[in-house]
Design an enzyme around this catalytic site. Structure first.
Site, PDB file in Angstrom:
ATOM      1  CB  VAL A  14       1.046 110.007  65.475  1.00 58.22           C
ATOM      2  CG1 VAL A  14       2.545 109.974  65.249  1.00 58.22           C
ATOM      3  CG2 VAL A  14       0.698 110.813  66.706  1.00 58.22           C
ATOM      4  CB  SER A  15      -3.397 107.694  63.253  1.00 54.70           C
ATOM      5  OG  SER A  15      -2.951 108.028  61.968  1.00 54.70           O
ATOM      6  CB  THR A  16      -3.418 106.053  67.945  1.00 53.44           C
ATOM      7  OG1 THR A  16      -2.087 105.536  67.941  1.00 53.44           O
ATOM      8  CG2 THR A  16      -4.218 105.424  66.816  1.00 53.44           C
ATOM      9  CD  GLN A  19       0.317 105.830  65.179  1.00 51.57           C
ATOM     10  OE1 GLN A  19      -0.412 106.792  65.009  1.00 51.57           O
ATOM     11  NE2 GLN A  19       0.634 104.992  64.210  1.00 51.57           N
ATOM     12  CB  VAL A  41      -5.667 113.852  63.760  1.00 47.96           C
ATOM     13  CG1 VAL A  41      -7.047 113.862  63.142  1.00 47.96           C
ATOM     14  CG2 VAL A  41      -5.285 115.249  64.183  1.00 47.96           C
TER      15      VAL A  41
END
Length: 195
Positions: A14-16, A19, A41
């Protein structure tokens, strides 16, 4: 596409921090992944610790396959996905995508080889397009009297000031701080002048 999955190694991303990985983790577990690597990441970060650990763990001789929930979990951009797919192919590692348009298992041999061949073709096309855009941009800049490349921080006046300070006995660190440039820049230009 082969239905045998050999040894599945999962990657969840996931990006944040807001999430949640749980949906991906459940899907990867249900698919039979014996080991799952995780990463949260930012899309701007080039550091991919989960992916790096998964790639280190994968063993082509054991028939390992990297498994992701969706293709976009493999990379943040088309370029990322293509680069990773090329790397997997070169190392004889298959990839399994659980959902999305390209859901399926792909191996560097047999029917799955087509997937990797297409990925390599797209990567080559993207590199060619980037090169063409770069060359066109440089040509346009030259036509307007500009040169491409990174602008220099050491113009003639700054270099003269650096030389004068060096002649007075100042260290490269002192000169760099006074002129607002890096020490490496001072070393490079003062060494070039003395050579």
């Amino acid at each position: 596409m082969a239905t045998t999955h050999h040894n599945l190694v999962g990657l969840a991303r996931v990006s944040t921090d807001t999430q949640d990985l749980q949906l991906q983790l459940d899907a990867l577990t249900d698919a039979g992944c014996g080991r799952i690597f995780q990463e949260k990441v930012s899309t701007r970060s080039k550091d991919r610790p989960g992916l790096a650990a998964a790639l280190d763990y994968l063993r082509p001789e054991a028939g390992d396959t990297l498994c992701v929930w969706k293709l976009d979990r493999l990379g943040r951009s088309v370029k990322d996905v293509l680069t990773i797919a090329e790397d997997l192919h070169e190392h004889g590692i298959g990839v399994r995508i659980l959902t999305g348009t390209l859901a399926g298992s792909y191996h560097p041999t047999g029917e799955g080889k087509f997937f990797f061949t297409m990925m390599a073709a797209f990567a080559e096309l993207e590199r060619h397009m980037i090169h063409q855009r770069t060359m066109a941009g440089l040509q346009a800049a030259r036509a307007q009297g500009r040169l491409g490349g990174r602008p220099t921080v050491m113009d003639a006046d700054t270099l003269a000031a650096a030389q004068a300070r060096r002649a007075k006995g100042q260290t490269p660190t002192q000169i760099a701080k006074a002129l607002g440039v890096s020490r490496a820049t001072i070393y490079r230009h003062l060494t070039d002048e003395s050579a």
